[in-house]
Design an enzyme around this catalytic site. Structure first.
Site, PDB file in Angstrom:
ATOM      1  N   ASP A 187      -6.294  -2.137  -2.305  1.00 44.80           N
ATOM      2  CA  ASP A 187      -6.170  -1.443  -3.470  1.00 44.80           C
ATOM      3  C   ASP A 187      -5.481  -1.831  -4.110  1.00 44.80           C
ATOM      4  OD1 ASP A 187      -5.322  -0.718  -0.411  1.00 44.80           O
ATOM      5  OD2 ASP A 187      -4.206   0.758  -1.323  1.00 44.80           O
ATOM      6  N   GLU A 240      -2.449   9.618  -0.412  1.00 40.71           N
ATOM      7  CA  GLU A 240      -3.555   8.430   0.296  1.00 40.71           C
ATOM      8  C   GLU A 240      -4.677   8.601   0.470  1.00 40.71           C
ATOM      9  OE1 GLU A 240      -3.552   5.163   3.653  1.00 40.71           O
ATOM     10  OE2 GLU A 240      -2.349   6.855   3.950  1.00 40.71           O
ATOM     11  N   ASP A 242       1.318  -1.342  -0.330  1.00 40.97           N
ATOM     12  CA  ASP A 242      -0.450   0.193   0.097  1.00 40.97           C
ATOM     13  C   ASP A 242       1.227   1.380   0.069  1.00 40.97           C
ATOM     14  OD1 ASP A 242       0.955  -0.407   2.627  1.00 40.97           O
ATOM     15  OD2 ASP A 242      -0.750   0.233   3.616  1.00 40.97           O
ATOM     16  N   TRP A 249     -11.814  -6.012  -0.221  1.00 38.32           N
ATOM     17  CA  TRP A 249     -11.024  -6.320   0.334  1.00 38.32           C
ATOM     18  C   TRP A 249     -10.583  -7.833  -0.288  1.00 38.32           C
ATOM     19  CZ3 TRP A 249     -12.373  -1.541   1.028  1.00 38.32           C
ATOM     20  CH2 TRP A 249     -11.657  -0.542   1.481  1.00 38.32           C
ATOM     21  N   HIS A 299       0.387   6.766  -2.283  1.00 45.18           N
ATOM     22  CA  HIS A 299      -0.733   5.177  -2.075  1.00 45.18           C
ATOM     23  C   HIS A 299      -0.938   5.472  -3.665  1.00 45.18           C
ATOM     24  CE1 HIS A 299      -1.132   3.688   2.189  1.00 45.18           C
ATOM     25  NE2 HIS A 299      -2.199   3.886   1.394  1.00 45.18           N
ATOM     26  N   ARG A 320       5.922   4.219   5.761  1.00 47.71           N
ATOM     27  CA  ARG A 320       5.669   4.623   7.045  1.00 47.71           C
ATOM     28  C   ARG A 320       5.300   2.796   7.692  1.00 47.71           C
ATOM     29  NH1 ARG A 320      -0.506   5.932   5.694  1.00 47.71           N
ATOM     30  NH2 ARG A 320      -1.367   4.203   5.375  1.00 47.71           N
ATOM     31  N   ASP A 321       5.529   2.130   8.911  1.00 44.77           N
ATOM     32  CA  ASP A 321       5.742   0.953   9.428  1.00 44.77           C
ATOM     33  C   ASP A 321       4.206   0.065   8.916  1.00 44.77           C
ATOM     34  OD1 ASP A 321       3.529   2.315  10.827  1.00 44.77           O
ATOM     35  OD2 ASP A 321       4.085   2.304  12.950  1.00 44.77           O
ATOM     36  N   GLU A 322       4.175  -0.424   7.763  1.00 42.66           N
ATOM     37  CA  GLU A 322       3.160  -0.565   7.185  1.00 42.66           C
ATOM     38  C   GLU A 322       3.573  -1.932   5.382  1.00 42.66           C
ATOM     39  OE1 GLU A 322      -1.736  -0.301   5.938  1.00 42.66           O
ATOM     40  OE2 GLU A 322      -0.623   1.072   6.591  1.00 42.66           O
TER      41      GLU A 322
END
Length: 902
Positions: free
Chosen positions: A488, A749, A475, A539, A772, A479-481
């Site tokens: 997506d 995003e 995505d 999703w 994003h 960052r922490d993802e």
């Protein structure tokens, strides 16, 4: 293939011919050029035909496959126009064996091509028993906090002349392998991220040229996805606590004998310069701790610890056939400056995923820290709040005064700006460069127009895809993802397949989706799964939408065979909880990050989330119905057809009132309902008009991830092309072009990630990704509608075998062009307006055809190559349509049309 081998084979003549005009080129095996390490027992072959003449098709082919001077398959003359994904039908393939193949064809003019230049493929290990290596893990006392990267090494000798050598490797964690100090391959972050408990990839490398008499295999390991920190809770060890290595080197000598070097307890281990490495946080390298020469045979490792054997299952090992992550574009500093806070910053001009390569000369103990960020704040200072817990830093400690080139090994960052701390001396542009890293998929599509901001839009779409297609479709990269969110990719996949050849990339990801499905069929929110929720509508539907899109784009029926069980299981998991065809207990994130006004601004109408869940359920049923038809499973086709009708009726009953309107007066509701055919035919125009009213009421769209990209398609379909272009060209917030006016080089995003005054959105500032790709799904409208390049709507038209060229000029655009490299070759559509004349250029690959819509109902007003179109023997006029077009059919070739517009 030895060039002398096929050269001495007497040609097998298909028919008498004195002239060969068609050229066979660009051979692919399983969609790859000369792959090494395939574990597919029936590989498929693809080739491109080239001929400047028009209307050329293939009528027959002949394939030869050989290994070790012996034919494995000679197809003979096969009467077929198939040139894409032609299945091997020869002798059973052998493990770790090099095969060569070539092809020639006959075309519809009777000409026979020359044999193609040879392609090759090397098989990997076709049986788990082929693995003789042992899993090994370091026995060092572990620093459980910093987890420095272990070094492992093994010395060995070769005493004969080598014919070939192939290194097979994988790990728990990430690895980099070296032979005699030279890096093995150019892939990064191997073995890649899969559902490790069920599927672990191995890589195969031809290392023939790296071997010598005395040799050392040296390997660096890191935690990577296997045991590193993942997700938002700062947890690690998701797949296991200990990293490990598996290596098998297969050597064949010219005298026919073989030798094998494997990972086993005789290997040695230690640590070195990489004292910390995490994907989110970055890497710390202390050059003072490096063990000089450890990659070479002469190094004394007698003080190193031995490794220990571990027991991991080799049955879960699978070959890698998606493209590896490689270093890509390199960016030089666009600007170097100090912020108001006094921070030293380099701006590389492009938001990307990758790392910094730095040249530096200082003294022992000097510590340089590089911090990474996507944007500056309103005051012009370095902004990292949106990274959340991710430190995104690389730190280097120098050893001596020698000039060195430094970069990390097992991490990457999403950034445009870099803050430099502790750098000895002046920060000069020649000492820094940003290196983009992403999966090395072939670029396939391009789009340009007369509108500079729309051209920038296309660039942002591509860079959003590049930054997030790093082994899995993430995505965001910063960052922490950085997770493989299913929602997506299902929205973006029609755009993704145009820009890059994502065939193998997404096929690999789908295998992990299936692996991580619950036994009851539910699909996690992201793949690979870390323990997320399941079956969020739109999703989970990636389970059906992505494989169907790949099939339509690439003509790959095998992907449907492979995923059919997964697709069925997902749909069944929904059907089991419906009543009377209605999925009213479904859970969804809704139209994620739709336009969200700030306090005091006008609120938007809400959307009943069950409208979304039911529409997506029906769409997956439709895909299942079509898939069952393609796979010739008539009972399933009937079953899903009936379920679809039931689901549509349930939608009508639950969500359409007595006036024929949806119960939710929102743009999202109408967009999704119209996109998925949930409105009764006699009410479609009314629904489209209502959608237009809702857009006009606000003056812009108010939609999010799910409902925005369908909007211009829907508006165009129902006769509101002017509004579609108005939305496309809008520069104010919210719009696709607004971020560009604010300096964005990728997609945001959130529509209002940066507000017009330069401040950040306030609803959730810690979740504010500036890379994003989901909103970049508008690219599909640019390619298929603005430029007009598409697959024909025939039910059996797939893979651009039958092309549709139907552009829709509009707005302020004066010209547009889309070019796409398909498995057949390049297909192109471009148009240009010049007063009352419109010029169209169409390119159709050999072995395909195209249906073209020319915007005039009077053929006499249309010329091709300066001649009236209705006099051409190479153009078949099919008739008029929609009171707008003359519809023609053409074969391969390049065509120049001029249309006099009334």
């Amino acid at each position: 293939m030895k060039k002398t081998f096929f050269a001495i084979i007497l040609p097998i003549i298909l028919i008498e011919s004195i002239c060969s005009q068609t050229i066979v080129k660009e051979l692919l095996t399983e969609n790859l050029i000369d792959p090494v390490g395939l574990d597919i027992s029936i590989p498929r072959f693809t080739w491109i035909l080239q001929n400047e003449k028009r209307g050329i098709t293939q009528t027959a082919y002949e394939i030869e496959v050989e290994s070790n001077d012996t034919f494995a398959w000679r197809s003979g003359r096969v009467l077929s126009d198939s040139s894409v994904l032609v299945a091997y039908k020869g002798l059973p393939l052998k493990s770790n064996t090099l095969y060569f193949w070539r092809v020639r064809v006959q075309d519809n003019r009777g000409y026979i091509s020359d044999w193609s230049l040879p392609g090759s493929f090397r098989t990997g290990f076709l049986q788990p028993s082929d693995w003789k290596a042992q899993w090994i893990t370091p026995t060092l006392e572990e620093d459980t906090v910093n987890r420095p990267s272990p070094y492992l090494r093994k010395t060995f000798q070769t005493k004969k002349e080598i014919r070939s050598a192939v290194l097979y490797a994988t790990s728990h964690g990430m690895y980099e392998a070296y032979l005699n100090g030279r890096r093995v391959g150019d892939a990064h972050y191997t073995p890649g991220w899969t559902s490790y408990h069920k599927r672990l990839q191995y890589q195969a490398y031809d290392v023939t040229g790296l071997l010598q008499q005395n040799n050392t295999i040296a390997v660096m390991l890191a935690s990577g996805w296997y045991r590193g920190t993942l997700g938002w809770s700062n947890k690690n060890n998701h797949y296991g606590r200990h990293i490990a290595l598996l290596i098998q080197l297969e050597i064949e000598y010219t005298d026919g004998t073989r030798e094998r070097v494997i990972s086993d307890p005789s290997w040695r281990s230690s640590t070195g310069k990489i004292i910390y490495s995490e994907i989110y946080n970055g890497e710390k390298i202390d050059l003072r701790l490096e063990k000089e020469g450890w990659m070479f045979p002469e190094y004394d490792d007698s003080q190193w610890a031995y490794v220990k054997k571990t027991n991991f299952d080799t049955a879960k090992l699978v070959a890698t056939y998606n493209e590896p992550v490689r270093q890509q574009e390199i960016f030089k500093p666009a600007a170097i400056f100090n912020t108001p806070k006094g921070e030293q910053i380099i701006d590389f001009g492009q938001n990307l995923a990758g790392w910094i390569r730095m040249k530096v000369k200082g003294k022992s103990g000097d510590m340089i820290t590089l911090s990474h960020a996507e944007v500056l704040d309103k005051e012009g200072n370095f902004h990292t709040a949106n990274l959340r817990a991710a430190k995104a830093q690389c730190t280097y400690i120098l050893k001596d005064t020698n000039k060195v080139i430094l970069h990390p090994h097992f991490t990457w960052h999403g950034f445009r700006y870099v803050k430099i701390e502790g750098y000895p001396g002046e920060i000069k542009p020649e000492n820094f460069e940003a290196v983009a890293l992403y999966s090395d998929m072939e670029p396939t599509g391009s789009f340009t127009s007369s509108h500079p901001l729309i051209n920038r839009l296309q660039s942002n779409i591509k860079w959003g895809q590049k930054g997030n297609f790093l082994d899995i479709p993430t995505d965001c990269p910063q960052r922490d993802e950085r997770l493989g969110w299913t929602g997506d990719i299902q929205v973006f996949v029609p755009t993704a397949v145009f820009n890059m050849r994502v065939h193998n990339f997404l096929t690999k990801w789908l295998r992990d989706l299936e692996a991580d499905q619950l036994i009851t069929g539910e699909v996690p929110n992201y793949i690979p799964d870390l323990g997320s929720n399941v079956n969020r509508a739109a999703w989970g539907d990636a389970a059906t939408i992505v494989p169907w899109t790949l099939y339509k784009t690439y003509g790959d029926k095998r992907i449907l065979h492979q995923q059919y069980g997964s697709m069925k299981a997902y749909v069944k998991s929904i059907t089991n909880v419906t009543h009377d065809g209605l999925w009213d207990k479904g859970v969804t994130f809704g139209d994620w990050l739709a336009y969200s006004p700030e306090e005091g601004e006008r609120k938007t109408p809400g959307t009943n989330k069950n409208i979304i869940t039911q529409a997506y359920y029906a769409n997956s049923l439709r895909i299942m119905m079509n898939t069952a038809k393609v796979l010739n499973i008539p009972d399933d086709e009937i079953y899903y057809t009936n379920l679809l009708e039931q689901a549509k009726k349930a939608f009508h009953t639950a969500f359409i009132n007595e006036k024929g309107d949806l119960i939710s007066p929102s743009q999202t509701a109408y967009s999704i309902a119209l996109e998925f055919g949930m409105i009764p035919y006699h009410l479609e125009k009314q629904a489209a008009a209502r959608l237009v009213e809702l857009i006009d009421d606000f003056g812009h769209f108010t939609t999010g991830f799910l409902a925005t990209s369908p909007l211009p398609h829907i508006l165009l379909k129902y006769g509101y092309g002017d509004l579609a272009y108005k939305l496309l060209e809008r520069e104010e917030y919210p719009s696709w072009l607004y971020p560009i006016t604010m300096g964005a080089t990728t997609f945001w995003e959130r529509w209002n990630a940066i507000k017009p005054d330069g401040s950040f959105q306030t609803q959730k500032p810690q979740s504010n990704s500036f890379n994003h790709y989901a909103h970049g799904a508008v690219g599909d409208f640019l390619y298929r509608k603005v430029a007009g390049l598409d697959i024909a709507p025939d039910k059996d038209a797939v893979g651009y075998k039958h092309n549709l060229i139907k552009p829709f000029p509009g707005g302020s655009l004066k010209h547009a062009r889309a070019i796409l490299k398909t498995y057949y070759g390049t297909v192109g559509s471009s148009w240009k307006l010049d007063g009352k004349q419109m010029e169209m250029t169409v390119e159709v690959p050999v072995n395909t055809r195209a249906t073209v819509y020319l915007p005039s109902t009077t053929p006499e007003n249309i010329t091709e190559g300066g001649k009236p179109v209705n006099t051409s023997t190479e153009i078949n006029i099919l008739g008029q349509e929609e009171d707008k077009y003359t519809v023609i059919q053409i074969g391969s070739g390049k065509y120049q049309f001029k249309i006099q517009r009334l």
